[in-house]
Scaffold this active site. Structure first.
Site, PDB file in Angstrom:
ATOM      1  N   ASP A 197     -25.954   0.552 -41.047  1.00  0.00           N
ATOM      2  CA  ASP A 197     -25.704   1.654 -40.113  1.00  0.00           C
ATOM      3  C   ASP A 197     -24.955   2.703 -40.937  1.00  0.00           C
ATOM      4  OD1 ASP A 197     -24.640   3.482 -38.282  1.00  0.00           O
ATOM      5  OD2 ASP A 197     -24.630   1.983 -36.694  1.00  0.00           O
ATOM      6  N   HIS A 198     -25.667   3.764 -41.310  1.00  0.00           N
ATOM      7  CA  HIS A 198     -25.077   4.656 -42.312  1.00  0.00           C
ATOM      8  C   HIS A 198     -23.816   5.362 -41.806  1.00  0.00           C
ATOM      9  CE1 HIS A 198     -27.608   7.671 -40.227  1.00  0.00           C
ATOM     10  NE2 HIS A 198     -26.661   8.504 -40.575  1.00  0.00           N
ATOM     11  N   HIS A 261     -24.959   3.731 -33.845  1.00  0.00           N
ATOM     12  CA  HIS A 261     -23.926   4.573 -34.450  1.00  0.00           C
ATOM     13  C   HIS A 261     -22.695   4.740 -33.553  1.00  0.00           C
ATOM     14  CE1 HIS A 261     -26.970   5.314 -37.289  1.00  0.00           C
ATOM     15  NE2 HIS A 261     -27.553   6.342 -36.709  1.00  0.00           N
TER      16      HIS A 261
END
Lengths: 513, 336
Positions: A197-198, A261
């Site tokens: 999950d950037h 996110h």
């Protein structure tokens, strides 16, 4: 010191240097590889942090040579590398890049990949670690993982590990996530599974734990006694440009952004202090938060606490925009939400009675992601009437993007004879205090993955519990006889009136970004 | 060459000359005029020199450093022998563009202290700090003179460059005494040591795999090629290697007139060899390691070499380490 430890490494790095490793990227001809993954590896190389004898193998269907693949990646790197492009470094780095053509469902292709990896090990003189990066479309995950297992590539050789990194979306609901998790679990142990999950690779997201747990002025106040509510906003000023409508219309804001996110940010804000900084200690605490979310079951509960909306034609920053249903590749009768706002309650001792408001939307006035913690007002302010105190509570803002930083709003006396108060903002910006650019989120996460630090990756129970919560809302929207309304808002506004009403009903307002 | 006097220096390059008693007011005025400027500061960075020639180089260095580390910069030139005593000050903003519209600026205050003694230097520094922020001092002068306990007891980080010292043995003695004193709790950063960082990283890469690690005990010699004037940097590197190997490898130092400060490092023994080589113009180093029949090569970043880049780099690496101070007694003994 054991005989095999490298004595020169020990004193050099604050993090452990990764051992020799080969990364296999599935879906290597895709946008992610060109825009993010290879530039991230290149920048890691430019920092000197790449593991020695590093190799990247691009695995994809199209027929091409190593040279052609490298040339394509070079073009992408020139456009996307954070640190620019140095020909000398690229020449050296690109020698570690190889291409392997195969269908995702072709076992022979995986066996050939295995032989290629063995050949690299032979050249190194010893087996190396192997990292499989699933950057392909989600529907390809299952066949890829099954073939990796069938070809015996899921087992490390000579005491080395084999790991998998899964790109989002990790499923589209609980059932599909569980199914995918089962396939992953049949191939790789959970400890070797890295769900990326950037958002967690962003500097400010990582800073949330430092801010909370390393500063004694915040943690004592970080509870329902002092905090009135929390807002998390992820605003985008774009719509479905670049053909995104095709995917987005099957997902929507809730699945595309909230489940992953925004829930990750929520857990970092709401979690209890971990006992240590090991991956599982941190993730244990994050899972507890998701499990403590008060479920929203049935159309009535969802209608009261969740607002979904689509944008209509309007303009963002002076540029005309079409409505959501008129966007390219979007169903003209779509019931997908490009905007969602939620009121969430976390049923723990710490957060009893404190609402967490989350909103995410497309075609909003500006691009910004931030968390704002709104503190309660003092019990009595002798020099102010109630009206003077409107929207003047102390607010701690953690900006995730752009312009990462932290701001604190406080009240001060205005200069002059009268006792007048004025809101002022203490503002810390990463970019003005630290001239050095933060590494890209992918750089941090890729380095963690090859070094074996899973702290910033989602665990199975985290993902599944998040889907469990989200599924109830989707069910109320799409499978009930009385689905909550799909609201509308003009492109370029801050969302539908219903979202404002969601907070107004509680005597609160969205923060003006 | 005749000594550089104050008359030879373009002091107006230090900014606006300001009476010392009015520095605060002058700084305030500096910001009042331009709302597009944002003042930023996360540390106090003071440079102390007694060399007039160094003043303008340090002035440029602070401009470079402040672009990456917003700071309150203090530049102090003390000329203890100069008479009559006189103290002058200049202020300026060190600015860089920020997001196209604004500029972010650090403040720099420069002092020239003729006849300046230790007390005056200390008072100048303490009176002009940005409060509550750490104090980093790059002491370029002789440690044996104005570097007093009252001063170093308040320093968070002391930067030195032991390769500049004319009498390194004596200076290391003073440094060790300060570090071992009751109030010597400061962190010390030696640019001569920072210069070898890329060599150390590259060396770690040479011996990363199991085969190479197996052969470490066969290493017998260290050969370091350095530029003239960087002998201490080379010695520090050699001490570190011996410490890490828990041995005493034969050391050979090769001095070159020009080129990067550290240009080559070779560790060798029967059947094992590790080499790190830096070419003059390249910003990369070539690393090669040989174990038996197998040789492999890699390219790694060469790190930075100028003083400005080194200071910038070490301000980014603030985390207390006792490694350097633990090596000092060994370096001291090699200097005998």
């Amino acid at each position: 010191m054991s005989e095999l430890e490298n004595p020169f490494q020990e004193t050099l790095l604050s993090r452990h240097r990764a051992e020799p490793c080969t990364v296999v990227i599935f879906g290597a001809t895709g946008d992610l590889t060109h825009r993010k993954l290879i530039p991230a590896f290149y920048n890691i190389a430019a920092e000197g942090d790449l593991p020695p004898q590093f190799k990247v193998v691009g695995f994809a269907r199209r027929d091409k040579t190593d040279e052609v693949f490298r040339a394509e990646l070079e073009t992408g790197n020139r456009q996307n590398s954070r640190q620019g492009h140095n020909d000398e470094l690229w020449k050296s780095f690109s020698q570690s890049i190889h291409y392997h053509r195969s269908e995702f469902e072709d076992l022979e292709g995986y066996k050939a990949l295995g032989r290629l990896l063995d050949q690299f090990d032979a050249e190194r003189g010893a087996p190396a670690n192997r990292l499989f990066y699933l950057a392909a479309a989600p529907e390809a995950f299952k066949p890829i993982l099954e073939m990796i297992r069938a070809a015996g590539l899921n087992e490390g050789k000579g005491g080395k590990w084999a790991r998998v990194v899964c790109e989002k979306p990790f499923g589209k609901d609980l059932a599909s996530a569980q199914s995918l998790n089962s396939v992953v679990a049949a191939t790789f142990a959970e400890k070797d599974t890295y769900r990326i999950d950037h958002y967690l690779g962003k500097e400010t997201a990582q800073n949330i734990m430092v801010l909370r747990f390393a500063n004694s002025i915040f943690e004592p106040n970080w509870n329902s006694r002092y905090i009135d509510h929390v807002q998390i906003t992820c605003a985008e000023n774009l719509g479905m440009e670049g053909g995104r409508g095709g995917y987005y219309d099957t997902a929507g804001a809730l699945r595309d952004m909230v489940q992953n996110h925004l829930f990750q940010l929520l857990t970092l804000v709401a979690m209890e202090p971990p006992t240590d900084l090991s991956a599982d200690s941190v993730r244990d605490e994050k899972v507890k938060v998701i499990r403590a979310l008060r479920p929203l079951v049935g159309p009535e509960a969802v209608g009261k606490n969740v607002v979904r909306a689509q944008y209509t034609a309007g303009s963002v920053n002076g540029v005309a925009r079409v409505g959501y249903r008129q966007e390219d590749r979007v169903n003209p009768e779509s019931q997908t939400e490009p905007y969602v706002a939620l009121r969430l309650m976390i049923d723990t001792w710490r957060w009893q009675g404190v609402p967490f408001y989350i909103r995410v939307g497309k075609q909003l006035p500006k691009k910004a992601t931030e968390i704002s913690v709104h503190f309660k007002r003092p019990p009595q302010v002798p020099f102010a009437t109630a009206g003077m105190l409107k929207n003047s509570e102390n607010t701690l803002v953690i900006r995730i993007q752009p312009d990462e930083g932290i701001a604190l709003r406080i009240l001060c006396k205005q200069p002059g004879q009268a006792m007048r108060m004025q809101q002022v903002k203490m503002d810390f910006r990463y970019s003005s205090s630290f001239g050095k650019a933060s590494p890209e989120a992918y750089e941090r996460l890729l380095l963690d993955a090859v070094a074996g630090d899973a702290t910033l990756f989602a665990r199975r129970d985290e993902v599944e519990n998040a889907w469990k919560f989200i599924d109830e809302i989707e069910k109320a929207w799409h499978k009930s006889d009385t689905p909550p309304t799909m609201h509308e808002y003009p492109a370029g506004s801050w969302g539908p009136k219903a979202a404002d009403d969601l907070l107004r009903a509680d005597g609160r307002e969205w923060r003006l970004l | 060459m005749p000594p550089v006097t104050l008359n030879d220096i373009e002091l107006d390059r230090l900014g606006l000359e300001t009476p010392i008693s009015r520095i605060d007011r002058a700084l305030k005025q500096l910001w009042e005029g331009d709302e597009a400027k944002t003042r930023a500061s996360i540390t106090n960075l003071a440079i102390y020199t007694e060399d007039s020639c160094q003043l303008m180089a340090d002035n440029e260095l602070l401009d470079h450093v402040a672009a990456q580390h917003a700071c309150r910069a203090l530049l102090i030139l003390a000329l203890p022998e100069s008479q009559p005593p006189r103290a002058r000050a200049w202020i300026q903003a060190l600015c860089r563009p920020y997001q196209g519209k604004q500029v972010v600026c650090s403040e720099q205050i420069s002092f020239v202290l003729e006849g300046g003694d230790a007390t005056q230097v200390q008072n100048i520094v303490f009176a002009n700090l940005d409060s509550d922020l750490p104090l980093v001092v790059w002491w370029q002068a002789d440690l044996a003179k104005n570097f007093e306990e009252h001063f170093y007891s308040r320093i968070d980080t002391l930067i030195i460059d032991s390769s500049r010292w004319e009498d390194p043995a004596r200076q290391f003695d003073v440094l060790l005494a300060a570090l071992n004193s009751e109030t010597g709790g400061f962190d010390v950063r030696d640019l001569a040591w920072t210069r070898s960082h890329f060599m150390r990283t590259a060396l770690a890469t040479c011996f990363q795999d199991a085969t190479a690690c197996h052969n470490l005990s066969k290493l017998q010699t260290i050969r370091i090629t350095h530029r003239k004037g960087q002998r201490t940097a080379a010695l520090l590197l050699a001490v570190w290697i011996n410490q890490r190997l828990k041995g005493e490898l034969k050391l050979e130092l090769i001095e070159k007139e020009t080129g990067p400060a550290l240009q080559g490092l070779v560790l060798e023994g029967p059947g094992v060899r590790g080499e790190v080589r830096r070419e003059c113009e390249s910003c990369f180093v070539k690393v090669s390691s040989t174990c038996g029949e197998q040789t492999r090569e890699e390219l790694l970043p060469a790190d930075v070499d100028t003083d400005a880049e080194l200071v910038t780099e070490l301000l980014s690496r603030f985390h207390g380490s006792t490694l350097y101070s633990s090596m000092l007694p060994y370096v001291r003994s090699m200097l005998k």
